[in-house]
Design a protein around this motif. Structure first.
Motif, mmCIF file in Angstrom:
data_model
loop_
_atom_site.group_PDB
_atom_site.id
_atom_site.type_symbol
_atom_site.label_atom_id
_atom_site.label_comp_id
_atom_site.label_asym_id
_atom_site.label_seq_id
_atom_site.Cartn_x
_atom_site.Cartn_y
_atom_site.Cartn_z
ATOM 1 N N PHE A 148 0.282 -1.626 -0.078
ATOM 2 C CA PHE A 148 -0.478 0.486 -0.300
ATOM 3 C C PHE A 148 1.180 1.452 -0.336
ATOM 4 N N LEU A 149 1.442 1.603 0.957
ATOM 5 C CA LEU A 149 2.898 2.217 0.961
ATOM 6 C C LEU A 149 3.515 3.037 -0.019
ATOM 7 N N THR A 150 4.404 1.798 -0.732
ATOM 8 C CA THR A 150 5.043 1.532 -1.722
ATOM 9 C C THR A 150 3.865 1.889 -3.339
ATOM 10 N N ARG A 151 3.085 1.694 -3.344
ATOM 11 C CA ARG A 151 2.138 2.333 -3.872
ATOM 12 C C ARG A 151 1.996 3.522 -3.866
ATOM 13 N N CYS A 152 1.399 4.121 -2.655
ATOM 14 C CA CYS A 152 1.128 5.704 -2.083
ATOM 15 C C CYS A 152 2.324 6.347 -3.205
#
Length: 239
Positions: A148-152
């Motif tokens: 999630f955080l990497t995609r964001c």
């Protein structure tokens, strides 16, 4: 006799050369074969990327984002983008007023250390999970949060897509190697999430939502978890 032997030898040499050339021609793919292989590799790559992103689907949906795209772009308006940026900075432990170059450098450092966990965790989170024998649950939580955080991070333009995809695909392979199915992964995530919420003193009315969200998504015939088999292929194997 000698002439006959020489002629036989010459014929044999010519035959061998002809066979080698024929084999070489056979090994050289035609333009059509090359195009078919390129399209096949693109399909394989698309499936792997979609699988890697699907690890974060519950968090993506919870935050009102879209899960359809295989790209890292986030089609959101400016207000939502600012809200997400503020949230992600808080999750990563980054200051609000960082200059662009400092922000990108700190994000690059975070991505390089991704196996140690992306994002801050409350004191005692991993210790409590380990003490209760819930190491796999902690890993499931990390896999979802990392995806999630990497995609964001990539969607907000804080890193190059290549940096993000490397982390996302490695994270996906880790998840595949450690869990047996989407249900195994998702229920492990929910158990770790309960500890996370307890440490954040979250009201009990909220803590029951995670299992409900996961079960609904597991049963949704249109979800990526139903579309993409868990172990149909390995992220880093050609197939």
């Amino acid at each position: 006799m000698t002439l006959h032997l020489l002629l036989s030898l010459l014929v044999a040499i010519i035959f061998i050369i002809w066979k080698c050339k024929k084999a070489a021609r056979r090994k050289t793919p035609t333009a059509q074969e090359q195009e078919q292989e390129r399209l096949a590799e693109r399909r394989r790559d698309t499936r792997r990327r979609k699988w890697a992103l699907a690890l974060a689907d519950i968090l993506i949906l919870r935050n009102g984002l879209k899960t359809e795209n295989v790209t890292l772009a986030l089609p959101i308006d400016e207000r939502k983008r600012q809200q997400l940026a503020q949230q992600v900075k808080k999750e990563l432990g980054l200051a609000e007023d960082l200059r662009e170059d400092t922000l990108r450098q700190q994000v690059a450092d975070i991505l390089q250390r991704w196996p140690a966990g992306v994002g801050q965790t409350p004191r005692g989170f991993y210790e409590q999970l380990a003490a209760q024998g819930q190491v796999r649950d902690a890993l499931a939580f990390d896999c979802a949060r990392t995806a999630f955080l990497t995609r964001c991070i990539a969607g907000l333009g804080w890193c190059r897509d290549e940096q993000a995809w490397l982390v996302l695909l490695l994270n996906a392979q880790r998840a595949q190697d450690c869990f047996h199915s989407w249900e195994d992964y998702a229920t492990a995530y929910v158990r770790a999430r309960q500890i996370w919420l307890e440490l954040h003193h979250t009201p009990t009315t909220i803590t029951g939502r995670d299992l409900q969200e996961v079960m609904q998504y597991l049963e949704d015939p249109l979800s990526h978890w139903r579309e993409l088999p868990w172990n149909d292929f390995k992220i880093f194997e050609l197939n």
